[in-house]
Design an enzyme around this catalytic site. Sequence first.
Site, PDB file in Angstrom:
ATOM      1  CE1 TYR A   1      -4.003   2.234   0.464  1.00 58.82           C
ATOM      2  CE2 TYR A   1      -2.556   3.428   2.058  1.00 58.82           C
ATOM      3  CZ  TYR A   1      -3.669   3.257   1.357  1.00 58.82           C
ATOM      4  OH  TYR A   1      -4.398   4.580   1.362  1.00 58.82           O
TER       5      TYR A   1
ATOM      6  N   GLY B   1      -6.449   4.756  -0.622  1.00 58.93           N
ATOM      7  CA  GLY B   1      -8.069   4.755  -0.356  1.00 58.93           C
ATOM      8  C   GLY B   1      -8.544   3.643  -1.058  1.00 58.93           C
TER       9      GLY B   1
ATOM     10  CG  ASN C   1      -0.614   7.888   5.758  1.00 59.61           C
ATOM     11  OD1 ASN C   1      -1.078   6.707   5.983  1.00 59.61           O
ATOM     12  ND2 ASN C   1      -1.726   8.462   4.930  1.00 59.61           N
TER      13      ASN C   1
ATOM     14  NE  ARG D   1     -16.264  27.270  51.859  1.00 59.89           N
ATOM     15  CZ  ARG D   1     -17.439  26.558  51.855  1.00 59.89           C
ATOM     16  NH1 ARG D   1     -17.409  25.276  52.080  1.00 59.89           N
ATOM     17  NH2 ARG D   1     -18.404  27.220  51.711  1.00 59.89           N
TER      18      ARG D   1
END
Length: 561
Positions: free
Chosen positions: A60, A67, A205, A315
């Site tokens: 890839y 995609g 990426n 407080r």
Amino acid sequence: MGTPRDLVVLDGGDLDSHGLIAIARFNAPVQLAATSRSLLQATRHYIDSRLLTDSAPLMYGFNTGVGALKSVRIDADQVVEFQTNLIRAASAGTGEPMPVEVVRAMMALRVNAFASNYSGVRLEIVDRLLAMLNHGITPLVATKGSVGASGDLAPLAMMSGAMMGLPRSKVEYKGQVMPAADAFRAAGLPSTIDVQAKDATALINGTTASLAYAALAAYDARCLLGEATISLALSLEALRAELSCFDDRVMLARLHPGQRAVAASLRGVLHGTQRCTEPARQVRLRSAAGLDATLAGTPHAPPIAPRIQDAYSLRCAPQVHGPVLDALDYIDTILATEMNSATDNPLIFREGDGYAVVSGGHFHGQYIAQAMDLLALVVTDLAAICDRRSARLVDPACSFDLPGGLIAERAGVNTGLAGVQSMGTALVLENMGLCSPASVTSLPAKGNTEDHISNSCFAARRSRTVVQNAQTVVAVEMLLATQALDLAERDLAAFPVGAGSRAAWQAVRAHVPASLGSDRWVCEDIEALRELVVGGEISRAVEAASGPLWPNAFKQPAVPG
């Protein structure tokens, strides 16, 4: 790490927020660790010699499309064209440019991710990014356009296009916006550089834009918490508050570490105060309604009832400031991991005599998105409690005889500082609208390939805005509290404030005068004090007088001259 201009060496494992701030904000020189350099060279040699052939298996982003096109093979002679086209196609950003410091952080984080040697990027790409950082060449990157999954594609593509010197890319260089190639030539660098196999996919990426925004916002939030502790101390002094609630015995009965640390820090700033005592609370102020001026500075007769305890915004401050500190500790753990991780896809792993290419999902930004949702939430609440103390300071029903609006003289002719407090409330309201969760807002993208997205870039960019608004809210509290101290000083001079409080008061007055005559052009006072808050000048003055706000913990570096 020393002064902000010290050299920062990136090795993929040791970058922290101080190093990133030094690079992004103070232009510290940066270089790649020698060990990382040799590992990158070895990995890339294997890729170039073994994996860039038409017979190589599908990998890839190496030899496939991306995609939905993940199964489409890219021939070896088309890889360079594919990688260049990928940068062009992903540059779908819009909106105003990112701040320079965010883009610089993004470049440094990308280099550090590559230094871990899981990306397979060419060394020439790393050196180009380092040269841009060291020469001050900063890409113009559009703010919007990332969904925070499959990486921050649009901003990283715009950064990468400028790095390549693509014709339409722009950079900022020496205060001027110009075509990227022109800036490289002016800096004596090659005007263009190509991207080859895996370069573009490695560059775009990863949620590195999200992380850049997030790391800067979290750093600033931690600085801000110290300033908010000081503004709290000033309000306590101005209102002659009861301090028993901050006793360590009380804190030990409920062992949240942040709460206890805030109370301890507060006791350090207030150490030596006589203003927050019962005798001081018995003194009549000249601004008290209907008081005979001759009685100003004398005790109430008969004595007024003891204070016992104060409103929640005073407080319960450790119980509200404390969760911010605890949340920041958690957030910083997440971001430290992200800063020293490989976040692109696929990743390259040494395996025997070769390397394996494995696809994964480290580009998903959910860790950052959820951490930034938490940051926005706790900083919004921190600003809200600061604003409630500011509201008490201008309200004569709550301020123990301070004049309404903290008007020094001629009420009616002068309006005082109520408008300043109202502006702080406006910023808190804005933050309340901004702190709704972004990380659970998910829509599918890219034909349902990205069917769950993190929205991390918006989450981080939004949190930066929340922190910036809160910085102003804290500045407002300081402005009002020091005004109150000035107005009461004639009557309470016999009851000194704590050493840390005195140092903060003096640091404010060194840059912003009290409003003792006619109303002032307050927007300039607010901005001047905000700059002191952001720069850490007030906290450094306090620490010089009363010791560290957070012993053995975070230190904000001084802004270099």
